[in-house]
Design a protein around this motif. Structure first.
Motif, PDB file in Angstrom:
ATOM      1  N   THR A  55       0.889  -0.944  -0.094  1.00 50.06           N
ATOM      2  CA  THR A  55      -0.032  -0.117  -0.147  1.00 50.06           C
ATOM      3  C   THR A  55       0.931   1.307  -0.116  1.00 50.06           C
ATOM      4  O   THR A  55       0.459   2.438  -0.078  1.00 50.06           O
ATOM      5  CB  THR A  55      -0.876   0.113   1.265  1.00 50.06           C
ATOM      6  OG1 THR A  55      -0.192   0.032   2.485  1.00 50.06           O
ATOM      7  CG2 THR A  55      -1.915  -1.363   1.070  1.00 50.06           C
ATOM      8  N   ASN A  56       2.186   1.232  -0.048  1.00 52.48           N
ATOM      9  CA  ASN A  56       2.898   2.312   0.040  1.00 52.48           C
ATOM     10  C   ASN A  56       2.581   3.166  -1.477  1.00 52.48           C
ATOM     11  O   ASN A  56       2.578   2.388  -2.308  1.00 52.48           O
ATOM     12  CB  ASN A  56       4.353   1.678  -0.127  1.00 52.48           C
ATOM     13  CG  ASN A  56       5.538   2.948   0.157  1.00 52.48           C
ATOM     14  OD1 ASN A  56       5.429   4.088  -0.444  1.00 52.48           O
ATOM     15  ND2 ASN A  56       6.384   2.453   0.952  1.00 52.48           N
ATOM     16  N   ALA A  60       7.451  -0.064  -6.934  1.00 46.62           N
ATOM     17  CA  ALA A  60       8.539  -0.389  -7.844  1.00 46.62           C
ATOM     18  C   ALA A  60       7.789  -0.665  -9.130  1.00 46.62           C
ATOM     19  O   ALA A  60       6.768  -1.250  -9.128  1.00 46.62           O
ATOM     20  CB  ALA A  60       9.250  -1.592  -7.034  1.00 46.62           C
ATOM     21  N   ALA A  61       8.611  -0.685 -10.028  1.00 45.38           N
ATOM     22  CA  ALA A  61       8.264  -0.857 -11.610  1.00 45.38           C
ATOM     23  C   ALA A  61       7.794  -2.342 -11.730  1.00 45.38           C
ATOM     24  O   ALA A  61       6.655  -2.317 -12.279  1.00 45.38           O
ATOM     25  CB  ALA A  61       9.532  -0.565 -12.289  1.00 45.38           C
ATOM     26  N   PRO A  62       8.084  -3.378 -11.117  1.00 44.00           N
ATOM     27  CA  PRO A  62       7.541  -4.499 -11.395  1.00 44.00           C
ATOM     28  C   PRO A  62       6.234  -4.706 -11.034  1.00 44.00           C
ATOM     29  O   PRO A  62       5.427  -5.454 -11.672  1.00 44.00           O
ATOM     30  CB  PRO A  62       8.445  -5.499 -10.334  1.00 44.00           C
ATOM     31  CG  PRO A  62       9.896  -4.787 -10.602  1.00 44.00           C
ATOM     32  CD  PRO A  62       9.553  -3.293 -10.392  1.00 44.00           C
ATOM     33  N   LEU A  63       5.691  -3.909 -10.017  1.00 44.39           N
ATOM     34  CA  LEU A  63       4.393  -3.906  -9.409  1.00 44.39           C
ATOM     35  C   LEU A  63       3.277  -3.393 -10.637  1.00 44.39           C
ATOM     36  O   LEU A  63       2.337  -4.165 -10.889  1.00 44.39           O
ATOM     37  CB  LEU A  63       4.102  -3.236  -8.157  1.00 44.39           C
ATOM     38  CG  LEU A  63       4.235  -3.783  -6.856  1.00 44.39           C
ATOM     39  CD1 LEU A  63       5.788  -4.080  -6.906  1.00 44.39           C
ATOM     40  CD2 LEU A  63       3.849  -3.431  -5.803  1.00 44.39           C
ATOM     41  N   THR A  64       3.999  -2.315 -11.295  1.00 47.33           N
ATOM     42  CA  THR A  64       2.950  -1.951 -12.348  1.00 47.33           C
ATOM     43  C   THR A  64       2.739  -2.988 -13.295  1.00 47.33           C
ATOM     44  O   THR A  64       1.827  -3.153 -13.992  1.00 47.33           O
ATOM     45  CB  THR A  64       3.702  -0.767 -13.110  1.00 47.33           C
ATOM     46  OG1 THR A  64       3.950   0.250 -12.202  1.00 47.33           O
ATOM     47  CG2 THR A  64       3.037  -0.118 -14.399  1.00 47.33           C
ATOM     48  N   ASN A 192       0.921  -4.570   4.807  1.00 49.33           N
ATOM     49  CA  ASN A 192      -0.226  -3.751   4.088  1.00 49.33           C
ATOM     50  C   ASN A 192       0.734  -3.212   3.184  1.00 49.33           C
ATOM     51  O   ASN A 192       0.631  -2.225   2.611  1.00 49.33           O
ATOM     52  CB  ASN A 192      -0.657  -2.609   4.974  1.00 49.33           C
ATOM     53  CG  ASN A 192      -1.570  -2.837   6.193  1.00 49.33           C
ATOM     54  OD1 ASN A 192      -2.115  -3.972   6.296  1.00 49.33           O
ATOM     55  ND2 ASN A 192      -1.392  -2.268   7.214  1.00 49.33           N
ATOM     56  N   MET A 193       1.617  -3.908   2.521  1.00 51.02           N
ATOM     57  CA  MET A 193       2.404  -4.936   3.073  1.00 51.02           C
ATOM     58  C   MET A 193       3.893  -4.577   3.483  1.00 51.02           C
ATOM     59  O   MET A 193       3.811  -3.501   3.652  1.00 51.02           O
ATOM     60  CB  MET A 193       2.244  -6.364   2.095  1.00 51.02           C
ATOM     61  CG  MET A 193       0.968  -7.034   2.243  1.00 51.02           C
ATOM     62  SD  MET A 193       0.577  -8.335   1.184  1.00 51.02           S
ATOM     63  CE  MET A 193       1.718  -8.238  -0.084  1.00 51.02           C
ATOM     64  N   THR A 232       7.229   0.160   5.702  1.00 55.71           N
ATOM     65  CA  THR A 232       6.407  -0.591   4.713  1.00 55.71           C
ATOM     66  C   THR A 232       7.205  -0.199   3.425  1.00 55.71           C
ATOM     67  O   THR A 232       7.429   0.986   3.053  1.00 55.71           O
ATOM     68  CB  THR A 232       5.089   0.029   4.496  1.00 55.71           C
ATOM     69  OG1 THR A 232       4.264  -0.042   5.884  1.00 55.71           O
ATOM     70  CG2 THR A 232       4.060  -0.393   3.383  1.00 55.71           C
ATOM     71  N   SER A 233       7.515  -1.320   2.620  1.00 60.82           N
ATOM     72  CA  SER A 233       8.432  -1.217   1.540  1.00 60.82           C
ATOM     73  C   SER A 233       7.584  -0.841   0.266  1.00 60.82           C
ATOM     74  O   SER A 233       6.355  -0.731   0.230  1.00 60.82           O
ATOM     75  CB  SER A 233       9.117  -2.766   1.246  1.00 60.82           C
ATOM     76  OG  SER A 233       9.993  -2.382   0.297  1.00 60.82           O
ATOM     77  N   THR A 234       8.329  -0.934  -0.708  1.00 53.24           N
ATOM     78  CA  THR A 234       7.794  -0.593  -2.157  1.00 53.24           C
ATOM     79  C   THR A 234       7.442  -1.649  -3.080  1.00 53.24           C
ATOM     80  O   THR A 234       7.001  -1.525  -4.113  1.00 53.24           O
ATOM     81  CB  THR A 234       9.086   0.443  -2.760  1.00 53.24           C
ATOM     82  OG1 THR A 234      10.055  -0.312  -2.794  1.00 53.24           O
ATOM     83  CG2 THR A 234       9.178   1.668  -2.077  1.00 53.24           C
TER      84      THR A 234
END
Length: 408
Positions: A55-56, A60-64, A192-193, A232-234
């Motif tokens: 939820t940050n 990061a690009a891979p999430l897109t 979250n996460m 909370t990370s990216t």
């Protein structure tokens, strides 16, 4: 969910490729100096997919790339993962690199890129070294052996000290269905996460919509109920791939064996979540906080997570100090509805506070309880029927040392 019987068996001899039709691999390609840093997970056929993500606001690009596969396509056949570089805060180049990783994996397997997810973990803000990634994807060799599964688990790790794997089996329509998971995560854990990757495979037959429904509910009870350090990370991602090769009829909440599937998936996620909490950077103990009697389950989970996330509670557990004042203070500032005169607190089986009043206890007994590898804190509120669990770890000298030199 109502309490009903279900069939569930934990399989210690199984792994991420144990469900029918999955293969995996993990190698060292050169992102890291020596350790494995590139992993691949593949289903023989396109699988239904569900995912939950950090939820940050900075992602990061891979999430897109992977969100498009999960939410727009609803099917995934392969996953390419690297460790050692988060590919986060890397701008247009980072997105181009994530898309290239997706395309390279698709070319390797001869499938459409929209069937390939991408995940990365490691240092934020560094441009990905793509040449080792390109050569690594070209040479990676997939298989369904225990060795392949171990290689995969090792390749997704960063500061983890142990691999995190679990497998369950259940019965649906008379067929054995296997659910297996592999995760990484050790620090920067406040889901979250958090800096956490979780990958789950199953041969169950279920569509993406019902799989997403189950995973979203279960995530709140498991991955979102752990904390190591409040950061909370990216990059955080949990993915479930279900390829349907077990042969059961399609699952939905109306299926007579839905509970079997749901509880097996929940058990898999809970095992992985607890293993992440237990392996917190520098941690020596797993802390479990259970809260009963809150006005709702949500408030109970909020209190449990506040207590287990308190730096003062965490350091007290590390120092074997039965300082219950830190626990009741965390309950009070959690933001949940509480009546101080109705709070009861236990550590292990030792009663410390009853109806808001201190109870005499044996310091020697408490020290022995706090010396254990797992410490349980119980809080009762008498405000309602709400129940919640959360997991975390103690806060040690080693945590500071590890994170003070993470990039080196």
């Amino acid at each position: 969910m109502s309490k009903v019987s279900y069939e569930l068996k934990r399989l210690s001899s199984k792994n991420i490729v144990s469900p029918k039709g999955f293969k995996a691999a993990g190698i060292h390609c050169g992102i890291k100096h020596k350790k494995k840093d590139l992993a691949m997970l593949v289903s023989d056929v396109p699988a239904s997919v569900a995912g939950v993500f950090t939820t940050n606001a900075v992602q990061a690009a891979p999430l897109t790339v992977t969100k498009e596969v999960v939410y727009k396509n609803g099917k995934m056949q392969a996953l390419i993962v690297n460790s050692g570089n988060a590919n986060a805060c890397t701008g247009k180049q980072g997105l181009a690199d994530a898309i290239e990783m997706q395309q390279l994996a698709a070319n390797k397997l001869g499938i459409d890129p929209i069937l390939v997810g991408v995940a990365s973990t490691g240092v934020i803000g560094e441009i990905m070294k793509m040449e080792p990634v390109r050569s690594g994807i070209n040479k990676i060799e997939l298989g369904d052996s225990l060795e392949n599964a171990i290689d995969f688990s090792q390749a997704i790790m960063t500061t983890d000290t142990v691999m995190k794997n679990t497998t369950y089996s259940t019965t649906i329509d008379g067929y054995e269905v296997i659910i297996s998971g592999s995760a990484k995560g050790s620090g920067m854990i406040e889901p979250n996460m958090a800096t956490m990757l979780g990958f789950i495979t199953t041969d169950a037959n279920i569509d993406s919509e019902n799989l997403q429904y189950a995973l979203s509910k279960i995530t709140d009870l498991t991955f979102n109920a752990i904390t190591v350090d409040g950061d909370t990370s990216t990059n955080d991602t949990v993915l479930v791939m279900a390829n349907g090769l077990a042969g059961n009829d399609p699952l939905s909440p109306l299926h007579p064996d839905w509970t079997n599937f749901y509880e097996a998936l929940k058990a898999t996620c809970e095992d992985l979540a607890k293993s992440i909490a237990r392996d917190g950077e520098g941690a020596t103990k797993l802390i479990e906080v259970e809260v009963d009697g809150a006005i709702s389950d949500e408030e109970a989970r909020k209190i449990a997570k506040t207590v287990v996330g308190s730096p003062l509670v965490k350091t007290a557990v590390f120092g074997c100090d039965a300082n219950w004042g830190r626990i009741i203070a965390a309950v009070g500032y959690s933001g949940a509805t509480v009546d101080p005169e109705k709070i009861t607190i236990k550590i292990g089986n030792a009663l410390l506070v009853e109806n808001g009043e201190p109870v005499p206890f044996s310091e020697d007994e408490l020290i022995q309880i706090l010396k254990a590898n797992e410490v349980k804190i119980y809080v009762s509120l008498e405000q309602g029927a709400g129940h919640g669990l959360a997991w975390g770890c103690d806060l040690t000298y080693d945590y500071v040392q590890i994170n003070a030199s993470y990039r080196s």
